[in-house]
Design a protein around this motif. Structure first.
Motif, PDB file in Angstrom:
ATOM      1  N   GLY A   3       0.783  -1.227   0.000  1.00 59.44           N
ATOM      2  CA  GLY A   3       0.000   0.000   0.000  1.00 59.44           C
ATOM      3  C   GLY A   3       0.817   1.281   0.000  1.00 59.44           C
ATOM      4  N   GLN A   4       2.140   1.188  -0.091  1.00 59.49           N
ATOM      5  CA  GLN A   4       2.971   2.385  -0.075  1.00 59.49           C
ATOM      6  C   GLN A   4       3.085   3.041  -1.451  1.00 59.49           C
ATOM      7  N   VAL A   5       2.792   2.312  -2.508  1.00 56.66           N
ATOM      8  CA  VAL A   5       2.902   2.833  -3.868  1.00 56.66           C
ATOM      9  C   VAL A   5       1.500   3.140  -4.375  1.00 56.66           C
ATOM     10  N   THR A   8      -1.151   5.936  -9.339  1.00 58.53           N
ATOM     11  CA  THR A   8      -0.534   6.900 -10.257  1.00 58.53           C
ATOM     12  C   THR A   8       0.967   6.691 -10.344  1.00 58.53           C
ATOM     13  N   GLU A   9       1.605   6.516  -9.200  1.00 56.24           N
ATOM     14  CA  GLU A   9       3.053   6.284  -9.182  1.00 56.24           C
ATOM     15  C   GLU A   9       3.407   5.010  -9.947  1.00 56.24           C
ATOM     16  N   PHE A  10       2.618   3.954  -9.728  1.00 52.96           N
ATOM     17  CA  PHE A  10       2.862   2.688 -10.412  1.00 52.96           C
ATOM     18  C   PHE A  10       2.654   2.841 -11.918  1.00 52.96           C
ATOM     19  N   ARG A  11       1.564   3.478 -12.330  1.00 55.17           N
ATOM     20  CA  ARG A  11       1.301   3.668 -13.756  1.00 55.17           C
ATOM     21  C   ARG A  11       2.390   4.495 -14.420  1.00 55.17           C
ATOM     22  N   ASN A  12       2.826   5.547 -13.754  1.00 55.02           N
ATOM     23  CA  ASN A  12       3.893   6.376 -14.308  1.00 55.02           C
ATOM     24  C   ASN A  12       5.192   5.594 -14.449  1.00 55.02           C
ATOM     25  N   ALA A  13       5.493   4.753 -13.489  1.00 56.49           N
ATOM     26  CA  ALA A  13       6.693   3.921 -13.569  1.00 56.49           C
ATOM     27  C   ALA A  13       6.575   2.894 -14.699  1.00 56.49           C
TER      28      ALA A  13
END
Length: 170
Positions: A3-5, A8-13
């Motif tokens: 749950g730390q990511v 949006t952060e995952f999709r951008n990565a």
């Protein structure tokens, strides 16, 4: 820790990961379908098996699950428009298929006539993970050509990378 990511952060990565663009088709008693996917990879060569991920909210999900077969068609740079058509630019399935030339395989699935490679698969497993089904298919037939450069997806854009690498042949 889970749950730390953020999504949006995952999709951008993940947008920074280069992936081949594929049109995945199915044809059978449940009907004909097809969608564009970049989430496809080899699982094992014994037996030859690959996986493709499909959004479970797609209106076509049940088609693929009921037909129990699919064909992964790896696209070339010339297929950029076709990728957009199967990604949803065209909702009508007959119109999607009318946008290209197809070959009917022994299974009844349709393979893109000028795909770099087409993998005709029998669905052996479908696992729901979050928002997507992971479709695992044992490869029953392969069609390939010796030329063409793969259409890739990187940074939320279609790209193709010229290459000097030749074919392994068959």
């Amino acid at each position: 820790m889970p749950g730390q990511v953020s999504q949006t952060e995952f999709r951008n990565a993940m947008a920074r990961v280069c992936a081949p663009v594929n049109v995945v088709t199915t044809n059978g008693a449940a009907g004909r379908g097809g969608f564009t996917a970049t989430a496809m990879c080899s699982v094992t060569d014994d037996p030859p098996t690959l996986l493709v991920c499909m959004n479970s909210r797609s209106a076509q999900t049940q088609l693929f699950l009921e037909n129990r077969r699919f064909c992964v068609n790896v696209l070339t740079g010339e297929h950029k428009d076709l990728a957009a058509v199967f990604a949803g630019r065209e909702a009508n399935m007959a119109a999607r298929y009318a946008a290209a030339d197809w070959i009917v395989l022994r299974s009844g699935n349709q393979a893109l006539a000028d795909a770099i490679v087409s993998f005709d698969c029998s669905l052996t497993q479908a696992n729901l993970v979050g928002t997507h089904h992971i479709l695992i298919g044992e490869v029953a037939e392969i069609r390939s050509r010796k030329d063409g450069q793969a259409l890739l997806y990187f940074d939320r854009n279609y790209v193709h990378v010229p290459t000097q690498i030749g074919s392994f042949g068959g």
